[in-house]
Scaffold this motif. Structure first.
Motif, PDB file in Angstrom:
ATOM      1  N   GLY A 193       0.883  -1.351  -0.066  1.00  0.00           N
ATOM      2  CA  GLY A 193       0.275   0.253   0.053  1.00  0.00           C
ATOM      3  C   GLY A 193       0.739   1.865   0.187  1.00  0.00           C
ATOM      4  N   SER A 196       1.705   3.368  -2.520  1.00  0.00           N
ATOM      5  CA  SER A 196       1.452   4.248  -3.648  1.00  0.00           C
ATOM      6  C   SER A 196       0.947   5.560  -3.586  1.00  0.00           C
ATOM      7  N   ARG A 197      -0.198   5.301  -2.049  1.00  0.00           N
ATOM      8  CA  ARG A 197      -0.487   7.228  -1.473  1.00  0.00           C
ATOM      9  C   ARG A 197      -0.595   6.877   0.398  1.00  0.00           C
ATOM     10  N   ILE A 249      -0.395   6.578   4.079  1.00  0.00           N
ATOM     11  CA  ILE A 249       0.424   6.756   5.114  1.00  0.00           C
ATOM     12  C   ILE A 249       1.555   5.578   4.279  1.00  0.00           C
ATOM     13  N   SER A 288       0.785  -2.101  -4.766  1.00  0.00           N
ATOM     14  CA  SER A 288      -0.202  -1.652  -4.956  1.00  0.00           C
ATOM     15  C   SER A 288      -0.901  -2.413  -5.747  1.00  0.00           C
ATOM     16  N   ARG A 289      -2.607  -2.136  -5.633  1.00  0.00           N
ATOM     17  CA  ARG A 289      -3.197  -2.445  -7.124  1.00  0.00           C
ATOM     18  C   ARG A 289      -3.035  -1.622  -8.452  1.00  0.00           C
ATOM     19  N   ASN A 307      -1.572  -7.589  -5.741  1.00  0.00           N
ATOM     20  CA  ASN A 307      -3.343  -7.506  -4.868  1.00  0.00           C
ATOM     21  C   ASN A 307      -2.541  -8.747  -3.761  1.00  0.00           C
ATOM     22  N   VAL A 308      -2.324  -8.120  -2.282  1.00  0.00           N
ATOM     23  CA  VAL A 308      -2.099  -8.198  -0.938  1.00  0.00           C
ATOM     24  C   VAL A 308      -3.195  -9.084  -0.535  1.00  0.00           C
ATOM     25  N   ASN A 334       1.083  -2.206   5.718  1.00  0.00           N
ATOM     26  CA  ASN A 334       0.408  -1.280   5.603  1.00  0.00           C
ATOM     27  C   ASN A 334      -1.060  -1.478   4.973  1.00  0.00           C
ATOM     28  N   GLY A 388      -1.897  -1.446  12.452  1.00  0.00           N
ATOM     29  CA  GLY A 388      -3.250  -1.629  12.959  1.00  0.00           C
ATOM     30  C   GLY A 388      -3.893  -0.197  12.772  1.00  0.00           C
ATOM     31  N   TYR A 445     -13.754  -3.470  10.087  1.00  0.00           N
ATOM     32  CA  TYR A 445     -12.828  -2.419  10.281  1.00  0.00           C
ATOM     33  C   TYR A 445     -11.889  -2.696  11.210  1.00  0.00           C
ATOM     34  N   LYS A 483      -8.473  -4.467  12.808  1.00  0.00           N
ATOM     35  CA  LYS A 483      -7.174  -4.102  13.194  1.00  0.00           C
ATOM     36  C   LYS A 483      -6.893  -4.423  15.169  1.00  0.00           C
ATOM     37  N   GLY A 540      -3.544   7.070  15.165  1.00  0.00           N
ATOM     38  CA  GLY A 540      -4.542   7.808  14.862  1.00  0.00           C
ATOM     39  C   GLY A 540      -4.897   7.630  13.573  1.00  0.00           C
ATOM     40  N   VAL A 584      -5.374  10.103  10.891  1.00  0.00           N
ATOM     41  CA  VAL A 584      -3.768  10.736   9.795  1.00  0.00           C
ATOM     42  C   VAL A 584      -4.851  11.193   8.456  1.00  0.00           C
ATOM     43  N   SER A 606      -5.533  10.813   4.691  1.00  0.00           N
ATOM     44  CA  SER A 606      -5.309  10.206   4.088  1.00  0.00           C
ATOM     45  C   SER A 606      -6.588   9.780   3.033  1.00  0.00           C
TER      46      SER A 606
HETATM   47  N1  LIG Z   1      -5.559   7.057   7.827  1.00  0.00           N
HETATM   48  C1  LIG Z   1      -5.749   6.749   9.223  1.00  0.00           C
HETATM   49  O1  LIG Z   1      -6.665   7.897   9.790  1.00  0.00           O
HETATM   50  C2  LIG Z   1      -5.380   5.477   9.371  1.00  0.00           C
HETATM   51  C3  LIG Z   1      -5.451   5.651  10.852  1.00  0.00           C
HETATM   52  C4  LIG Z   1      -5.141   4.294  11.711  1.00  0.00           C
HETATM   53  C5  LIG Z   1      -4.358   3.008  10.770  1.00  0.00           C
HETATM   54  N2  LIG Z   1      -4.810   3.311   9.375  1.00  0.00           N
HETATM   55  C6  LIG Z   1      -3.893   2.826   8.148  1.00  0.00           C
HETATM   56  O2  LIG Z   1      -3.012   2.938   7.639  1.00  0.00           O
HETATM   57  C7  LIG Z   1      -2.950   1.593   6.081  1.00  0.00           C
HETATM   58  C8  LIG Z   1      -3.593   3.245   5.489  1.00  0.00           C
HETATM   59  O3  LIG Z   1      -3.973   3.563   5.567  1.00  0.00           O
HETATM   60  P1  LIG Z   1      -4.089   4.633   4.532  1.00  0.00           P
HETATM   61  O4  LIG Z   1      -5.703   5.715   4.905  1.00  0.00           O
HETATM   62  O5  LIG Z   1      -2.334   5.123   3.763  1.00  0.00           O
HETATM   63  O6  LIG Z   1      -5.582   4.696   2.897  1.00  0.00           O
HETATM   64  P2  LIG Z   1      -5.509   4.340   1.439  1.00  0.00           P
HETATM   65  O7  LIG Z   1      -4.865   6.204   1.424  1.00  0.00           O
HETATM   66  O8  LIG Z   1      -6.610   4.637   0.935  1.00  0.00           O
HETATM   67  O9  LIG Z   1      -3.634   3.435   0.806  1.00  0.00           O
HETATM   68  C9  LIG Z   1      -4.338   1.945   1.000  1.00  0.00           C
HETATM   69  C10 LIG Z   1      -3.203   2.108   0.140  1.00  0.00           C
HETATM   70  O10 LIG Z   1      -3.310   0.105   0.321  1.00  0.00           O
HETATM   71  C11 LIG Z   1      -3.613  -0.484  -1.143  1.00  0.00           C
HETATM   72  N3  LIG Z   1      -4.479  -1.311  -1.119  1.00  0.00           N
HETATM   73  C12 LIG Z   1      -5.766  -1.569  -0.647  1.00  0.00           C
HETATM   74  N4  LIG Z   1      -6.143  -2.748  -1.158  1.00  0.00           N
HETATM   75  C13 LIG Z   1      -5.037  -3.761  -1.493  1.00  0.00           C
HETATM   76  C14 LIG Z   1      -4.600  -4.983  -2.209  1.00  0.00           C
HETATM   77  N5  LIG Z   1      -5.267  -5.953  -2.159  1.00  0.00           N
HETATM   78  N6  LIG Z   1      -3.369  -5.350  -2.485  1.00  0.00           N
HETATM   79  C15 LIG Z   1      -2.752  -4.221  -2.526  1.00  0.00           C
HETATM   80  N7  LIG Z   1      -2.583  -3.305  -2.252  1.00  0.00           N
HETATM   81  C16 LIG Z   1      -4.068  -2.690  -1.968  1.00  0.00           C
HETATM   82  C17 LIG Z   1      -4.102   1.104  -2.264  1.00  0.00           C
HETATM   83  O11 LIG Z   1      -3.677   1.022  -3.200  1.00  0.00           O
HETATM   84  P3  LIG Z   1      -4.648   0.510  -4.530  1.00  0.00           P
HETATM   85  O12 LIG Z   1      -6.026   0.674  -4.208  1.00  0.00           O
HETATM   86  O13 LIG Z   1      -4.321   1.022  -5.666  1.00  0.00           O
HETATM   87  O14 LIG Z   1      -4.871  -0.505  -4.174  1.00  0.00           O
HETATM   88  C18 LIG Z   1      -3.266   2.100  -1.411  1.00  0.00           C
HETATM   89  O15 LIG Z   1      -2.148   2.122  -1.856  1.00  0.00           O
HETATM   90  C19 LIG Z   1      -4.278   1.057   6.487  1.00  0.00           C
HETATM   91  O16 LIG Z   1      -3.662  -0.694   6.831  1.00  0.00           O
HETATM   92  C20 LIG Z   1      -5.616   1.904   7.966  1.00  0.00           C
HETATM   93  O17 LIG Z   1      -5.968   0.701   7.898  1.00  0.00           O
HETATM   94  C21 LIG Z   1      -5.112   4.469   8.628  1.00  0.00           C
END
Ligand SMILES: NC(=O)c1ccc[n+]([C@@H]2O[C@H](COP(=O)([O-])OP(=O)(O)OC[C@H]3O[C@@H](n4cnc5c(N)ncnc54)[C@H](OP(=O)(O)O)[C@@H]3O)[C@@H](O)[C@H]2O)c1
Length: 278
Positions: free
Chosen positions: A29, A31-32, A34, A53-54, A74-75, A102, A159, A174, A178, A205, A207, A209
Motif C-alpha cells: 500500500g 502508492s499513497r 500512510i 499496490s493494485r 494484490n495482497v 500497511n 494497526g 474494520y 485491526k 490515530g 491521519v 488520507s
Molecule cells: N488514515 C488513517 O487515519 C489511519 C489510521 C489508522 C490506521 N490506518 C491504517 O493505515 C494503513 C494505510 O491507510 P491509508 O489511510 O493510507 O489508506 P489509503 O490512502 O486508502 O491507502 C491504502 C493503500 O493500500 C493499497 N491497497 C488497497 N487494497 C490493496 C490490495 N488488495 N493489495 C495491495 N494494496 C492494496 C492502496 O492502493 P490500491 O487501491 O491501488 O491497491 C493504497 O496504496 C491501513 O492499514 C489503515 O487501516 C489508517
C-alpha cells in the motif's frame, strides 16, 4: 546454546543508531497515504524501497517521486502474496530486511441496513487480516536470510487505535480487523523471535488520507478530530515514518511484540468523564 552476552557493549554512534541505509524494505500500500509517507522516510534514509499496490500507474508515479522500486500486486489473495514474494526475492537477491504490512481497506454500514452479500466485511478481512498473515508467512525465508542477532529482520504491521477502542462509526469489520492485526503481531512475534525476526505494530490515530476521508460520511470532521486529540493535531508523515524507522533501526532492535500507539494521546491520554460540562 551460544547466546552472546554483551552487557558492556559501548553505545552505537548516534549516526548509525537510527540508520536503515542499505536495508531492503517492502511497503505494501505504498502508492499513497500512510504507506507513501513511510516509503518516503525509508527512501530518504538510504534504504532500498519497493512499494506495491493494485494500481500500477499510481505505484509508478509515487516510485518516480521517491526514487524507489515498484510493482503492482494484490495482497488480499494468497496468489498475489506469493507472486509478490517471488518478485521481492529476485529484486533483493533473496534478502528482505523490513516488511511493512500497511495495505488496508475499510467498509461500514449501519446495522439496520443489513446488506445480504457480506462482501464488505469479507473485503476488509481478506486484506487487513488474511493478506497480512499470508504475506508475512511467505516472507519468512527472505527475512531469515537478512536477520542476525544484533540486527534482526523486522516486520511492522500498521494497526490502528480502533483496534484498541472501537470508533463511533459502523465500521465493525474494520475495527475488528485491526484488533486482529494487533493480536497477530504478538503471535508472530512469539513465533519468529528465535529466527531473529522482530514483529511490531504501529497503531495510528487519525491521519489524513483517502481512507480517512471516507470517515466524513459518518460525520468525522478534521478540525473537530484535531481539537479532541490531546496533543491537538492530526497525524502526519513524520509521525508515521518516524515510528517505522525507529523499529527498523539499531535503536528498536530489542523490541518485539510491541503495539505502539502513534495517536497524539487519543488512547493513552484518554480519561473516563466523571461529570458533564458546566
Ligand atoms: N488514515 C488513517 O487515519 C489511519 C489510521 C489508522 C490506521 N490506518 C491504517 O493505515 C494503513 C494505510 O491507510 P491509508 O489511510 O493510507 O489508506 P489509503 O490512502 O486508502 O491507502 C491504502 C493503500 O493500500 C493499497 N491497497 C488497497 N487494497 C490493496 C490490495 N488488495 N493489495 C495491495 N494494496 C492494496 C492502496 O492502493 P490500491 O487501491 O491501488 O491497491 C493504497 O496504496 C491501513 O492499514 C489503515 O487501516 C489508517
Amino acid at each position: 546454546m551460544n547466546v552472546p552476552v554483551n552487557a558492556n557493549k559501548p553505545m552505537t554512534s548516534i549516526q548509525s543508531l537510527f540508520s536503515v541505509t542499505g536495508k531492503n524494505v517492502l511497503v505494501t500500500g505504498g502508492s499513497r497515504g500512510i504507506g507513501e509517507m513511510i516509503a518516503h522516510g525509508f527512501a530518504a534514509a538510504g534504504a532500498n524501497v519497493l512499494i506495491t499496490s493494485r494500481d500500477e500507474t499510481a505505484c509508478q508515479v509515487t516510485a518516480a517521486k521517491l526514487s524507489c522500486h515498484y510493482v503492482a500486486s494484490n495482497v488480499a489473495t494468497v496468489t498475489g502474496c506469493d507472486q509478490l514474494v517471488q518478485h521481492v526475492d529476485t529484486l533483493f537477491g533473496g534478502k528482505l530486511h523490513v516488511l511493512i504490512n500497511n495495505a488496508g481497506t475499510s467498509w461500514g454500514e449501519p446495522l439496520e441496513r443489513r446488506s445480504k452479500t457480506g462482501w464488505g466485511f469479507d473485503k476488509v478481512m481478506d486484506l487487513n487480516v488474511k493478506g497480512l498473515f499470508y504475506l508475512t508467512r511467505a516472507c519468512i525465508p527472505l527475512l531469515q536470510n537478512a536477520a542476525t542477532v544484533e540486527d534482526p529482520a523486522r516486520v511492522i504491521n500498521i494497526g490502528s487505535v480502533v483496534g484498541l477502542v472501537p470508533q463511533d462509526a459502523p465500521t465493525h469489520a474494520y475495527d475488528a480487523s485491526k484488533a486482529a492485526v494487533h493480536n497477530l503481531t504478538r503471535k508472530f512475534a512469539s513465533d519468529l523471535a528465535s529466527k531473529h525476526i522482530t514483529v511490531n505494530c504501529v497503531a495510528p490515530g487519525f491521519v489524513p488520507s483517502r481512507m480517512s476521508a471516507g470517515l466524513k460520511s459518518w460525520g468525522a470532521d478534521h478540525e473537530a478530530l484535531a481539537s479532541q486529540t490531546p496533543l491537538q493535531r492530526l497525524g502526519n508523515a513524520d509521525d508515521m515514518a518516524g515510528a517505522c524507522l525507529y523499529f527498523s533501526s539499531r535503536a528498536g532492535s530489542w523490541c518485539t511484540g510491541v503495539i505502539l500507539n502513534v495517536d497524539g494521546g487519543a488512547v493513552g491520554a484518554m480519561t473516563i468523564p466523571l461529570r458533564s460540562e458546566l
